[in-house]
Design an enzyme around this catalytic site. Structure first.
Site, short mmCIF file in Angstrom:
data_model
loop_
_atom_site.label_atom_id
_atom_site.label_comp_id
_atom_site.label_asym_id
_atom_site.label_seq_id
_atom_site.Cartn_x
_atom_site.Cartn_y
_atom_site.Cartn_z
N ASP A 221 0.87 -1.16 0.00
CA ASP A 221 0.00 0.00 0.00
C ASP A 221 0.91 1.22 0.00
O ASP A 221 2.12 1.13 0.27
CB ASP A 221 -0.92 -0.02 1.21
N TRP A 222 0.36 2.38 -0.30
CA TRP A 222 1.17 3.57 -0.50
C TRP A 222 1.86 3.98 0.80
O TRP A 222 1.20 4.27 1.80
CB TRP A 222 0.29 4.69 -1.06
#
Length: 725
Positions: free
Chosen positions: A261-262
């Site tokens: 995920d970012w």
């Protein structure tokens, strides 16, 4: 019997199948050889470039070898608006597309075929806009009604999730776009999601929180998996050896690649060794000029490899996995599909999902469907009736080509003979919102109208106003409680006194506390966030041109304290001290808890009413080895066509280890004309009877008697029979 003809046909079939497997094996060998050849030509610097982001939504390519950048896009229910390379929203882009209903609305259809149709629209529009990966579906188990991201997810039940996710992924990937199933794993709350450490038993992990991901990998053959932000048993999920290497890649034989995920990576070496293949994100502190080489998988990784501190063969595996997905989707050989964008067919798919996903929760004295002959005036009240929702919720925002609000839909179907008037009733303002002037205006309108349609509930936070006080059903923030926000309880109480013929349609990610007004309300619908055609779908159900068939994919408790994450477990955890969240609710999530602990919910898992009635009969069980087929009949005994979702639950008598009272193991959606009857068969393999024995660390099946339970909801069992296995 012509045995010669049969023999020739069999021989011909064998030859064809052998040819198919030979060609498939050759294609697989050719692709593997091409990947190996490309990896050998890449420099270490080029390999490192491929395993981290190159902009806000891309990762690095190698132009000299024809390896393109990977272009990703959010949108579990629609392709996200276009951003510049460094998070600038591009308002000049042609990016107004199909806004599909949210994940919980899709799950409420209980229709895997619609799961495929949903994915096909998403994949086609992503392909049209040049995306290689769509960052969805989100399938985390709905553990608490307060999770701000429940609207994206699908269900509290792992079996229902597993059936719906397969169609979604296949629909996306058949368009030449990779799906990215997320968030792996145990991302069941947004509160403190960047810091919490989730602790749960191996049995809960295997029985509740992993089956959807397992089906995505083993059945749907998903191309990419996204790790979550939280820690799992002390190690960050995006660099978690047990989750990524041991279970995902070794046990499930996952062939694609794992992305973070970012900004979910915390350590270069740990991520490198423990299974992460691609680091994504943008360090917001670097804006407006982020340096993507400063990522954990950037210059630091390159230096460690060059110094001989990290083995390059691990990097080769990561790059090979990325290339595998590129070849599988035609990115390298130029065989990309073209895709379609916002077609009439896509809009119709959005409409059908909304119509099948909206749930009729209550219908006292058959106040619905509305009778045109008895209605001259309709009061539509509530901010959500006229508010567009598509650009809310965080990373799932969609710039809709159009969006039909409930007010629009009611006006569209009411026609010229029924007067439709609107009052907003409240404002979106945490801790308030329903001032007396607005209430008085709404009450006055309700008094002079034949019927009131109140559209309220929760609402999305817009864009990146996610951390403000007004965001409900949004990424990065959970709800403070189950109360209907913005003073709506007070407003609704006065509306019901002014006009008892008030129908309530609720938007939102799931359950709210209805105890203050449910006994006085004749009809309630759960509208979720029903997409660009949601207003038309709601209106068609209100007026009976569509018979509601949606069923709840999660339990609605009466009050927050009844939810098992509170009654047994921890939520959101003692974040002020240890940051640990203990899942003491274990396998007793959702209806498994309510049924086993005898807690009566407001509306049970699988609940949903119709404008007709269904009769179940003639249950027969047949076993072959450990496989069981349940055959039964369902008849529409009413006067209008409708669809019933027959749900099959299994209960084990005298289990060796404790088990829930019952567990969903099969379902079928049956459409029937008035008076029509159909024979339905649901097949159960041995997995339907197994549970995970965490003392033996394996799935086991007891020699026991099993009750097979059939009905229209978890609390509405119509037929039962017992079989010994």
């Amino acid at each position: 019997m012509n045995t010669k003809r049969i023999s020739k046909s069999l021989l011909f079939f064998i030859i064809i199948m052998c040819s198919y497997f030979k060609i498939s094996a050759q294609m697989k060998f050719d692709t593997t050889a091409k990947i190996q050849a490309l990896v050998k030509q890449l420099t270490t610097e080029e390999k490192v470039k491929m395993v981290h982001a190159s902009s806000s939504f891309t990762s690095g390519g190698v132009a000299r070898l024809g390896i393109p950048e990977i272009v990703t896009s959010d949108g579990p229910h629609g392709v996200r608006p276009e951003f510049g390379r460094d998070w600038n929203l591009d308002n000049n882009s042609l990016d107004s597309g199909t806004y599909l209903p949210t994940g919980n609305c899709l799950a409420a259809t209980w229709n895997p075929q619609l799961g495929y149709a949903f994915g096909a629209v998403l994949g086609s529009e992503a392909r049209f806009r040049g995306k290689n990966i769509i960052l969805g579906p989100g399938i985390n188990i709905i553990r608490s009604p307060l999770n701000g991201r429940n609207f994206e997810y699908q269900s509290e039940d792992p079996f229902l999730v597993s059936k719906m996710v397969v169609g979604y992924i296949k629909g996306v990937q058949d368009q030449g776009v990779s799906a990215c199933v997320k968030h792996y794993a145990a991302n069941n709350q947004e509160s403190k999601r960047f810091t919490i450490n989730v602790q749960m038993s191996e049995r809960a992990l295997r029985e509740i929180y992993l089956p959807g991901f397992k089906a995505a990998v083993e059945v749907a053959k998903v191309n990419t998996v996204m790790g979550s932000y939280n820690k799992f048993r002390g190690q960050w999920a995006s660099q978690n050896n047990y989750l990524l290497n041991q279970i995902l890649k070794k046990e499930w034989n996952f062939k694609g690649f794992v992305m973070s995920d970012w900004d979910a990576v915390h350590n270069t070496e740990e991520a490198y060794w423990n299974g992460l293949d691609l680091e994504m994100g943008t360090d917001l502190r670097m804006l407006p000029n982020p340096d993507y080489n400063k990522f954990y998988y950037g210059d630091k990784l390159l230096a460690l490899i060059k110094a001989g501190k990290l083995s390059e063969y691990i990097l080769d595996d990561k790059v090979s996995r990325i290339l595998y997905v590129m070849f599988k989707t035609g990115m390298i050989d130029g065989k990309l599909k073209t895709g379609d964008y916002n077609t009439k067919a896509h809009q119709q798919t959005a409409a059908t999902i909304a119509e099948e996903g909206i749930v009729l929760l209550k219908n006292e004295n058959n106040i619905l469907p509305l009778n045109r002959n008895n209605i001259k005036t309709i009061a539509v009240i509530g901010f959500n009736a006229a508010r567009k929702q598509s650009m809310g919720g965080g990373s799932s925002q969609v710039r809709a080509f159009y969006e039909i609000t409930p007010l629009d839909g009611i006006k569209n179907i009411a026609g010229n003979n029924i007067k439709v008037e609107y009052a907003q009733g409240y404002e979106i303002q945490r801790g308030g919102g329903a001032n007396q002037q607005m209430i008085d205006e709404a009450v006055a309108l309700a008094k002079r109208s034949d019927i009131v349609v109140y559209v309220g509930g929760s609402t999305h936070g817009y864009r990146y106003d996610l951390w403000n006080d007004n965001a409900y059903d949004a990424e990065a923030v959970d709800k403070p409680n189950m109360d209907m926000p913005f003073g709506q309880d007070e407003l609704l109480d006065q509306l019901l006194k002014a006009n008892p013929k008030t129908v309530v349609a609720l938007m939102g990610g799931g359950a709210i506390d209805m105890t203050k007004w449910i006994s006085k309300t004749p009809a309630i619908l759960q509208n979720w966030y029903a997409g660009m055609e949601g207003g038309n779908a709601l209106a068609r159900i209100l007026f009976g041109t569509v018979n509601p068939s949606g069923k709840l994919p999660m339990t609605f408790p009466k009050k927050l304290e009844d939810n098992p994450s509170y009654a047994l477990g921890e939520y959101p955890g003692d974040t002020a001290k240890s940051l640990i969240v203990n899942y003491h609710d274990d396998i007793y999530v959702g209806y498994r808890y309510y049924d086993t602990y005898k807690v009566t919910p407001q509306f049970a898992f699988g609940h949903g009413l119709s404008y007709t009635n269904f009769e179940y009969s003639n249950l027969k069980l047949a076993a072959v080895g450990q496989n069981v087929t349940a055959t039964f009949m369902v008849k529409n005994t009413g006067k209008v066509a409708g669809a019933e979702i027959a749900q099959l639950y299994v209960h084990e008598q005298n289990a060796v280890l404790p088990r829930p009272e019952k567990e969903l193991k099969g379902f079928d959606k049956i459409k029937l004309a008035p008076g029509e009857q159909k024979t339905i068969s649901i097949k159960l393999d041995e997995n339907a009877f197994k549970y995970f024995d965490d003392l033996k660390n394996e799935w086991v099946m007891d020699k026991a008697a099993f009750d097979i339970l059939l009905g229209g909801a978890s609390d509405d069992i119509k037929l039962r029979s017992t079989i010994k296995l």
